[in-house]
Design an enzyme around this catalytic site. Sequence first.
Site, PDB file in Angstrom:
ATOM      1  N   GLU A 163      32.597  43.459  42.209  1.00  0.00           N
ATOM      2  CA  GLU A 163      31.229  43.606  42.699  1.00  0.00           C
ATOM      3  C   GLU A 163      30.408  44.513  41.803  1.00  0.00           C
ATOM      4  O   GLU A 163      29.225  44.291  41.580  1.00  0.00           O
ATOM      5  CB  GLU A 163      31.248  44.172  44.133  1.00  0.00           C
ATOM      6  CG  GLU A 163      29.883  44.154  44.835  1.00  0.00           C
ATOM      7  CD  GLU A 163      29.034  45.400  44.595  1.00  0.00           C
ATOM      8  OE1 GLU A 163      27.838  45.360  44.939  1.00  0.00           O
ATOM      9  OE2 GLU A 163      29.538  46.403  44.049  1.00  0.00           O
ATOM     10  N   GLU A 164      31.047  45.566  41.267  1.00  0.00           N
ATOM     11  CA  GLU A 164      30.275  46.605  40.581  1.00  0.00           C
ATOM     12  C   GLU A 164      29.661  46.150  39.267  1.00  0.00           C
ATOM     13  O   GLU A 164      28.588  46.605  38.901  1.00  0.00           O
ATOM     14  CB  GLU A 164      31.152  47.850  40.332  1.00  0.00           C
ATOM     15  CG  GLU A 164      31.589  48.582  41.602  1.00  0.00           C
ATOM     16  CD  GLU A 164      30.439  49.215  42.373  1.00  0.00           C
ATOM     17  OE1 GLU A 164      29.276  49.059  41.972  1.00  0.00           O
ATOM     18  OE2 GLU A 164      30.722  49.865  43.393  1.00  0.00           O
TER      19      GLU A 164
ATOM     20  N   ASP B 212      32.827  53.639  48.484  1.00  0.00           N
ATOM     21  CA  ASP B 212      32.351  52.453  47.766  1.00  0.00           C
ATOM     22  C   ASP B 212      33.457  51.893  46.913  1.00  0.00           C
ATOM     23  O   ASP B 212      33.589  52.249  45.762  1.00  0.00           O
ATOM     24  CB  ASP B 212      31.126  52.847  46.933  1.00  0.00           C
ATOM     25  CG  ASP B 212      30.483  51.670  46.235  1.00  0.00           C
ATOM     26  OD1 ASP B 212      30.767  50.522  46.605  1.00  0.00           O
ATOM     27  OD2 ASP B 212      29.696  51.901  45.310  1.00  0.00           O
TER      28      ASP B 212
END
Lengths: 475, 475
Positions: free
Chosen positions: B338-339, B304
């Site tokens: 994104e996180e 990820d």
Amino acid sequence: MKIRRSTSAAVAATALLASCAGAPPEPLSAPTAFVPPADVADAIRVHALRTGGTWRLLEELCTTAPTRLSGSPGAERAVAWSVEAMRAAGLENVRLEPCTVPYWERGDVGEVVVVEPAEARGERLAMLALGGSVATPSDGLEADVVLVQSFAELSERADEVRGKLVLHGRPMDPTVSPFEAYGGAVAQRSRGAVEAARAGAVGSLCRSLSLATDDVPHTGGMRYDDGVPRIPSAALSTLATDRIAGWLAEGRRVRLAWRQNPRWREPVPSFNVVGELVGREQPEEIIVLGGHLDSWDVGQGAHDDAAGCVQTLEAVRLLKELELRPRRTLRVVFFMNEENGLAGGRAYREQHADEMGQHVLAIESDRGAYTPRGFTTNANAAALSALRAAVAPLAAFGADRVLPGGGGADISPMGPDGVVLVGYLPDPQRYFDLHHTAADTLDRVHPRELELGTVAIATLAWAVAEAPSALPRNP
Amino acid sequence: MKIRRSTSAAVAATALLASCAGAPPEPLSAPTAFVPPADVADAIRVHALRTGGTWRLLEELCTTAPTRLSGSPGAERAVAWSVEAMRAAGLENVRLEPCTVPYWERGDVGEVVVVEPAEARGERLAMLALGGSVATPSDGLEADVVLVQSFAELSERADEVRGKLVLHGRPMDPTVSPFEAYGGAVAQRSRGAVEAARAGAVGSLCRSLSLATDDVPHTGGMRYDDGVPRIPSAALSTLATDRIAGWLAEGRRVRLAWRQNPRWREPVPSFNVVGELVGREQPEEIIVLGGHLDSWDVGQGAHDDAAGCVQTLEAVRLLKELELRPRRTLRVVFFMNEENGLAGGRAYREQHADEMGQHVLAIESDRGAYTPRGFTTNANAAALSALRAAVAPLAAFGADRVLPGGGGADISPMGPDGVVLVGYLPDPQRYFDLHHTAADTLDRVHPRELELGTVAIATLAWAVAEAPSALPRNP
């Protein structure tokens, strides 16, 4: 635990009615009759994933009998554990069915040491004797190495090979499926010694059948032919093989000193272990499900094939716990001696010859315990449609593929009797990293992936055992 | 390396002719026009599995910039590496596209220590502050714990909660798919602090969003609402949570001392990294493919989402190496943030607003690097048929499922423009064992599984980029 559900008669009627809407009625043998009702499929999945019983069985088997080579004390312990586990699961007619197994022992010496090139002298190369191999002379075998990529190359270079060690070094093809790649390379292990001996070699080594580049050697079965000298045979790790290939590519002489002392002992009485959930209405009709209880003598045989055994046991235990006793009999069979003889699979077929006509289906799980993708089968077209209907609920986790293919070694003797054979198909990508190695241990099995396999097997077995009409047999 | 193949015009003609056999001709936009020729699909698979380039990129990124939280020096290193990697891959128009990202830092203190029950006093519980959380007072926060299973239970027990620590302890549901289970539990992490603060709690803990029972805590994003007190928030490992639940079930008082010192810093200029394989005939029509370059600040963010980035880069590099430059432009985008913000995804949409009508497809890989199963998509029916045709060759390794679903967070801002969004769908069973943890490292990625994902993405991207007619847009 009992789930509320419509009766199977009602289910069949519903399926029939559904198929009638705007179309002519179909016979009850139509695939729709094989689709498990949603409440049953859900109950199996939910109960399995909530309780995780397969993992507990796997842990027990792998710690009670970590190695289970046919004839060995480990195999005996595994048989004893299996009887108790089947009884504890509430199976009926739990019994031992005899078979006589070959007994090969690895011995306590196994080493391949570099003699040339000089700068590597004394280094040990990771190796395992192949199952069935004879020993080297007790003071060892020292010879130069000839690396070949194929038996054809071996024939062409026969002049160079006399008195040497042949190293069968063709890697598994990484560009095809792992099982296809294994099939394309395994003759180097199983027939390498015969081919090398025919050309005059004094020993036969092979590159481990692995898709990984590491120092873990892979054992496995090999055989000799009558009339051909029995020369020692072993696998080297992929790294060790690549190292030798590198030296040879540089034009260096490669000479190895090899010692191993395996031996064949007298055949030993052993057993398949069998237990049942007797059918509610047609108990004489049988669905066999199982794996093989024996393993190689390194690691724990966790994927190969403790997992396959405990998945099929837990599948039936789950159904019993859910009070889902089906119309037909589910018979769990832990086969003995798949790895080096198939005595258990053959004995089962012989001892149940009279019953073969009532064997509706045989399912084997022997490809590891990774995420389920579906099944392979030798089924005829009609049975294939029924099997596809039976696994439809497994689409929820992408395990609903039914592809043409084999069922599994242990159940293969039943094929000629027209029994439909099915092999459980998990994700294959990691299997040949650890197949037949010291790395095939419990910690390499993922509990959830293992359990989903149980769900897939239980769903298929129940659907076929419960369907109003029997699965069409193969011609 | 160039593969011998029929021209795409010939391919289209063949597809058209094939569709004419016994049936009326179909327009070129029919799904058959999207099926990649077998030689192309084979060449992509064979070349990828033979060369294994994705793994090398992953190793580089994970070792060059093991943590890549937005705003951090690691993220900056990752951006610099990405530019070089895209250039080295031979991409064209390699560039940085600016976005401003929030910058949260974990700090150097993070501990939860048992105060009661007395016999466990002083034991540390495995924890990670949640991304976005404020600090505790510097001398810590000591309070009793109230365990709740839902926000509804929290409301009902509001009287007990005042001045306490709320522990949101509902496990992920093991009986559904892992992503569904995550969706059903993630509000405990993202909104737990707000809900707990509303009820008067002084701190909010949550059970790690994991399907494993272990001592590995999982971080992840959380947020505050205006007008609600900002209380500290952290995740405990599943084992630590189960331990507390056990004490409470025995009627014991559970009191914890908690210290953490994360802080928000000023927003920081950062970048999406973009490179292209410019289309051969219709370069203005664009297929975006990418992942997110940022990660959390523990482990290596290998699954990820380093894997997603390098898969999309390698997919395009492969096509270039095979001289398979398609009709339309393939644009690789490594999105930033994104996180904890989605600044990169939003900036991309804004900066390319004029081009949205020419964005034919956007593919994101952000669900880990396990064996490919297929894709999810928001596509309309016509586009769905075309996508299914495009991935037909992936049936060879069971990756041909195209299911309704999302595309991915970074590409989601393009959805309202009618861009068809596709999310890469690998096997999900292991992902939540290590998502957002120190265990999401390179060694947990399987090189072959990773590479097969690249094959799947390359095949789909090529098919849509090469098809004679554009993929139907969403309304």
